[in-house]
Design a protein around this motif. Structure first.
Motif, PDB file in Angstrom:
ATOM      1  N   ASP A 158     -14.085  -2.414   7.739  1.00  0.00           N
ATOM      2  CA  ASP A 158     -14.385  -1.575   6.595  1.00  0.00           C
ATOM      3  C   ASP A 158     -12.824  -1.940   5.231  1.00  0.00           C
ATOM      4  OD1 ASP A 158     -16.015  -0.472   7.794  1.00  0.00           O
ATOM      5  OD2 ASP A 158     -15.108   1.229   8.842  1.00  0.00           O
ATOM      6  N   VAL A 159     -13.187  -2.395   3.806  1.00  0.00           N
ATOM      7  CA  VAL A 159     -12.525  -1.710   2.945  1.00  0.00           C
ATOM      8  C   VAL A 159     -12.608  -1.763   2.291  1.00  0.00           C
ATOM      9  CG1 VAL A 159     -11.910  -3.972   1.589  1.00  0.00           C
ATOM     10  CG2 VAL A 159     -12.840  -5.342   3.084  1.00  0.00           C
ATOM     11  N   ASN A 160     -11.237  -0.911   2.035  1.00  0.00           N
ATOM     12  CA  ASN A 160     -10.815  -0.039   1.463  1.00  0.00           C
ATOM     13  C   ASN A 160     -10.347  -0.164  -0.896  1.00  0.00           C
ATOM     14  OD1 ASN A 160     -11.359   1.858   3.433  1.00  0.00           O
ATOM     15  ND2 ASN A 160      -8.398   1.339   3.694  1.00  0.00           N
ATOM     16  N   GLU A 161      -9.746  -1.120  -0.500  1.00  0.00           N
ATOM     17  CA  GLU A 161      -9.323  -1.395  -2.149  1.00  0.00           C
ATOM     18  C   GLU A 161      -9.170  -3.317  -2.207  1.00  0.00           C
ATOM     19  OE1 GLU A 161      -6.871   0.459  -6.012  1.00  0.00           O
ATOM     20  OE2 GLU A 161      -5.365   0.117  -2.935  1.00  0.00           O
ATOM     21  N   VAL A 162      -9.381  -3.620  -2.998  1.00  0.00           N
ATOM     22  CA  VAL A 162      -9.048  -4.833  -3.190  1.00  0.00           C
ATOM     23  C   VAL A 162      -8.248  -4.928  -4.944  1.00  0.00           C
ATOM     24  CG1 VAL A 162     -10.043  -7.299  -4.017  1.00  0.00           C
ATOM     25  CG2 VAL A 162     -11.490  -6.150  -1.842  1.00  0.00           C
ATOM     26  N   LEU A 163      -7.905  -5.712  -4.780  1.00  0.00           N
ATOM     27  CA  LEU A 163      -6.416  -6.165  -5.806  1.00  0.00           C
ATOM     28  C   LEU A 163      -6.603  -7.869  -6.432  1.00  0.00           C
ATOM     29  CD1 LEU A 163      -3.555  -3.851  -5.632  1.00  0.00           C
ATOM     30  CD2 LEU A 163      -5.559  -3.418  -6.722  1.00  0.00           C
ATOM     31  N   VAL A 164      -7.037  -7.924  -7.788  1.00  0.00           N
ATOM     32  CA  VAL A 164      -6.644  -9.173  -8.118  1.00  0.00           C
ATOM     33  C   VAL A 164      -5.630  -9.635  -8.810  1.00  0.00           C
ATOM     34  CG1 VAL A 164      -8.175 -11.092  -8.954  1.00  0.00           C
ATOM     35  CG2 VAL A 164      -9.530 -10.080  -7.341  1.00  0.00           C
ATOM     36  N   ASN A 165      -4.624 -10.832  -8.554  1.00  0.00           N
ATOM     37  CA  ASN A 165      -3.382 -10.034  -9.590  1.00  0.00           C
ATOM     38  C   ASN A 165      -2.435  -9.461 -10.247  1.00  0.00           C
ATOM     39  OD1 ASN A 165      -3.915 -13.379  -9.523  1.00  0.00           O
ATOM     40  ND2 ASN A 165      -5.067 -13.455 -11.281  1.00  0.00           N
ATOM     41  N   GLY A 166      -3.215  -8.084  -9.560  1.00  0.00           N
ATOM     42  CA  GLY A 166      -2.582  -6.977  -9.395  1.00  0.00           C
ATOM     43  C   GLY A 166      -3.180  -5.912  -9.881  1.00  0.00           C
ATOM     44  N   LYS A 167      -4.548  -6.182 -10.282  1.00  0.00           N
ATOM     45  CA  LYS A 167      -5.876  -5.596 -11.059  1.00  0.00           C
ATOM     46  C   LYS A 167      -7.010  -5.134 -10.168  1.00  0.00           C
ATOM     47  CE  LYS A 167      -4.770  -6.618 -15.381  1.00  0.00           C
ATOM     48  NZ  LYS A 167      -3.460  -7.920 -15.112  1.00  0.00           N
ATOM     49  N   LYS A 168      -7.187  -4.277 -10.449  1.00  0.00           N
ATOM     50  CA  LYS A 168      -8.730  -3.531  -8.901  1.00  0.00           C
ATOM     51  C   LYS A 168      -9.382  -3.923  -9.589  1.00  0.00           C
ATOM     52  CE  LYS A 168      -7.389   1.618  -7.701  1.00  0.00           C
ATOM     53  NZ  LYS A 168      -7.870   2.668  -7.615  1.00  0.00           N
ATOM     54  N   ALA A 169      -9.803  -4.988  -8.586  1.00  0.00           N
ATOM     55  CA  ALA A 169     -11.098  -5.461  -8.819  1.00  0.00           C
ATOM     56  C   ALA A 169     -12.572  -5.135  -7.356  1.00  0.00           C
ATOM     57  CB  ALA A 169     -10.959  -7.368  -7.826  1.00  0.00           C
ATOM     58  N   ALA A 170     -13.746  -5.787  -8.507  1.00  0.00           N
ATOM     59  CA  ALA A 170     -15.473  -4.774  -7.141  1.00  0.00           C
ATOM     60  C   ALA A 170     -15.631  -5.790  -6.024  1.00  0.00           C
ATOM     61  CB  ALA A 170     -16.186  -5.417  -9.084  1.00  0.00           C
ATOM     62  N   PHE A 171     -15.930  -4.880  -5.278  1.00  0.00           N
ATOM     63  CA  PHE A 171     -16.311  -5.780  -4.425  1.00  0.00           C
ATOM     64  C   PHE A 171     -17.811  -4.728  -3.607  1.00  0.00           C
ATOM     65  CE2 PHE A 171     -13.704  -2.513  -2.978  1.00  0.00           C
ATOM     66  CZ  PHE A 171     -13.747  -2.082  -2.545  1.00  0.00           C
ATOM     67  N   ALA A 172     -18.408  -6.275  -3.420  1.00  0.00           N
ATOM     68  CA  ALA A 172     -19.505  -5.632  -2.423  1.00  0.00           C
ATOM     69  C   ALA A 172     -19.552  -6.313  -1.040  1.00  0.00           C
ATOM     70  CB  ALA A 172     -20.444  -6.142  -3.074  1.00  0.00           C
ATOM     71  N   ARG A 173     -20.285  -5.419  -0.053  1.00  0.00           N
ATOM     72  CA  ARG A 173     -20.788  -6.683   0.961  1.00  0.00           C
ATOM     73  C   ARG A 173     -21.871  -6.702   0.769  1.00  0.00           C
ATOM     74  NH1 ARG A 173     -16.758  -7.190   5.247  1.00  0.00           N
ATOM     75  NH2 ARG A 173     -16.515  -4.963   5.048  1.00  0.00           N
ATOM     76  N   THR A 174     -22.048  -8.459   1.217  1.00  0.00           N
ATOM     77  CA  THR A 174     -23.126  -9.378   1.548  1.00  0.00           C
ATOM     78  C   THR A 174     -23.066 -10.116   2.686  1.00  0.00           C
ATOM     79  OG1 THR A 174     -22.431 -11.436   0.511  1.00  0.00           O
ATOM     80  CG2 THR A 174     -22.776  -9.650  -1.341  1.00  0.00           C
ATOM     81  N   GLY A 175     -23.991 -10.439   2.992  1.00  0.00           N
ATOM     82  CA  GLY A 175     -25.225 -11.524   4.344  1.00  0.00           C
ATOM     83  C   GLY A 175     -24.061 -10.904   5.064  1.00  0.00           C
TER      84      GLY A 175
END
Length: 505
Positions: A89-106
């Motif tokens: 389970d993913v709670n949060e994703v940051l890309v280069n210090g900024k919040k990123a959208a994320f989705a579970r696929t496949g």
């Protein structure tokens, strides 16, 4: 080692956890797989990881894992989004210090959309905060995480990373690793590389393991439990750390009689294959019900079952040979498994030869005679066995015969020069079966493709004439008698049978 085939990607309804910024429409999505012919969904496209920093906390009583993974990478194309392979389970994703959208696929894809498109060649820092119960996460009926009475263990092939950290999970994308694990006081955490530090605070002990040479994600391991830990050094001073579950019972003694010879085996293998490619070594034996071993980098995993009949140094020879063949020089694609298993199996035959328990030639002759022409053994092509036969015994045994045939054809001097040159030329890289054949032809000055085609790519038993041309199957009468169970020299041939039996793991 024993296989767990990578679960193929399956279509599943994606659920969006955060909104996708409109600006991410620039660039193109990274591929959800690297196009491996056996496992198309393995790995991901669009970026290359250079380092993983894993900061974890694990509670054995509940099998609860919490973690923050920081990946540093470089984009290899302009990216609107990219994938990681992950199951918890993913709670949060940051890309280069900024919040990123994320989705579970496949089945195991974590699809990440940064707040703005990423240009090609850009440095990328991805932070993923997550949690879960690894043993409860199953794909079909399979989980790579084995829960034990006092903790948990993760070691599997061709995939295991997705059960405990997000990654670009294909051998073509190697990286360095820092694995930091906090566990309750009195419990140990074992991983790859060197133990950089160990601290205790508020009832928890944190172990910080560091791997400074490139490492494939599936070769990264973690074992939490109560272990007896021993230390040693190789002749050139490399640290050796071995660990044994404290509840192995009667299997502890033969396990130690095998794994404690790690430094000796590495010193010998270094004389055969060239300098050891890493800065640490060792092995561990947890209390698990499985029966396989795996060449997890610098610290192979051994199930206790292979030691049920006593010491099994041949198994240690196999997994340590993989440090050169499989770990340092890794497959380009999983169909190239022979560049791992054929060589590690042949290392066992060389050890048998060294120990006076049957030469590699005798073992090759015996194996050739053992399987009649109508045996399914000969229908498996070690050079491209197919995903369902990737870890078939023929890949190991027939794969080793191919190397003896090569040795007979070019002679010992060129043969051993080729092994050392191969591991040096491809150190920390990836290679295919075809790459090895081309390199062997270059070093020997001989046209060897027909030889390797015969022993690696045919689906019939090589004829007696073909075998004789490669120096296999002689003396034929003795080999046939052995296969029929009527050896002319019971003592020496029994040693050969026992040596070959020790290689079946």
């Amino acid at each position: 080692m024993r296989p767990r085939l990578l679960v193929p990607g399956a279509a599943a309804a994606a659920f969006l956890l955060l909104g996708v910024p409109a600006s991410a429409a620039d660039g193109t999505p990274g591929a959800p797989g690297l196009g491996d012919s056996y496992y198309p969904d393995a790995g991901n496209g669009g970026y290359d990881v250079s380092h993983y920093d894993l900061r974890l906390k694990y509670q054995p009583a509940t099998d609860r894992l919490e973690g923050t993974a920081t990946l540093t990478a470089t984009t290899t194309q302009a990216l609107s989004r990219f994938n990681l392979d992950f199951l918890l389970d993913v709670n949060e994703v940051l890309v280069n210090g900024k919040k990123a959208a994320f989705a579970r696929t496949g089945v195991h894809e974590l699809e990440i959309t940064p707040p703005a498109a990423l240009p090609q060649g850009k440095h990328l820092t991805v932070v993923v905060r997550y949690s879960g119960t690894p043993s409860a996460v199953k794909v079909g009926k399979f989980t790579a995480w084995q829960r034990t009475a006092d903790g948990g263990v993760v070691a599997q092939e061709p995939e295991s990373a997705a059960w405990w950290f997000p990654s670009n999970d294909h051998p073509r994308d190697k990286a360095t690793f820092d694995v930091s694990v906090a566990v309750p006081d009195g419990t140990q955490a074992i991983s790859n590389g060197v133990l950089a530090s160990q601290t205790s605070k508020l009832g928890w002990t944190r172990y910080n393991w560091r791997s400074t040479q490139p490492q494939a994600p599936y070769l990264t391991t973690l074992a939490v439990g109560k272990f007896e830990i021993t230390t040693d050094t190789t002749s050139n001073g490399l640290p050796v750390v071995n660990a044994y579950s404290k509840d192995l019972g009667d299997l502890l003694a033969p396990a130690k009689a095998s794994v404690e010879r790690t430094s000796e085996v590495l010193d010998w293998e270094s004389s055969v294959f060239g300098p050891y490619p890493f800065t640490a070594a060792g092995g561990y034996v947890p209390k698990v019900p499985t029966r396989f071993a795996l060449e997890t980098q610098t610290r192979p995993f051994y199930s206790p079952a292979p030691f049920a009949n006593g010491a099994n140094v041949s198994l240690v020879v196999h997994e340590l040979a993989h440090q050169w063949f499989g770990d340092s020089v890794s497959v380009k694609n999983w169909r190239d498994i022979w560049v791992n298993e054929g060589f590690a199996s042949y290392a066992q035959w060389l050890w048998s030869e060294k120990e006076g328990e049957g030469t590699a030639q005798e073992l090759a002759d015996y194996t050739y005679a053992l399987y009649p022409a109508n045996d399914p053994f000969w229908t498996v092509r070690p050079g491209d066995p197919g995903a369902d036969k990737q870890f078939d015994g023929a890949v190991y045994q027939r794969g080793a015969i191919a190397l003896q045939a090569f040795r007979n054809t070019v002679g010992d001097k060129v043969f051993f020069e080729t092994l050392k040159g191969w591991t040096a030329k491809n150190r920390y890289g990836n290679a295919s079966v075809q790459d090895f054949v081309a390199y062997a032809e270059q070093v020997s000055g001989k046209k060897l493709k027909p030889l390797f085609d015969t022993w690696l790519f045919t689906t019939v038993k090589p004829s007696a004439a073909e075998a004789a041309k490669a120096g296999i199957g002689k003396p034929a009468a003795k080999a046939r008698a052995l296969a029929a169970g009527k050896p002319a020299q019971p003592r020496s041939w029994k040693q050969i049978r026992d040596a070959l039996a020790a290689h079946q793991h």
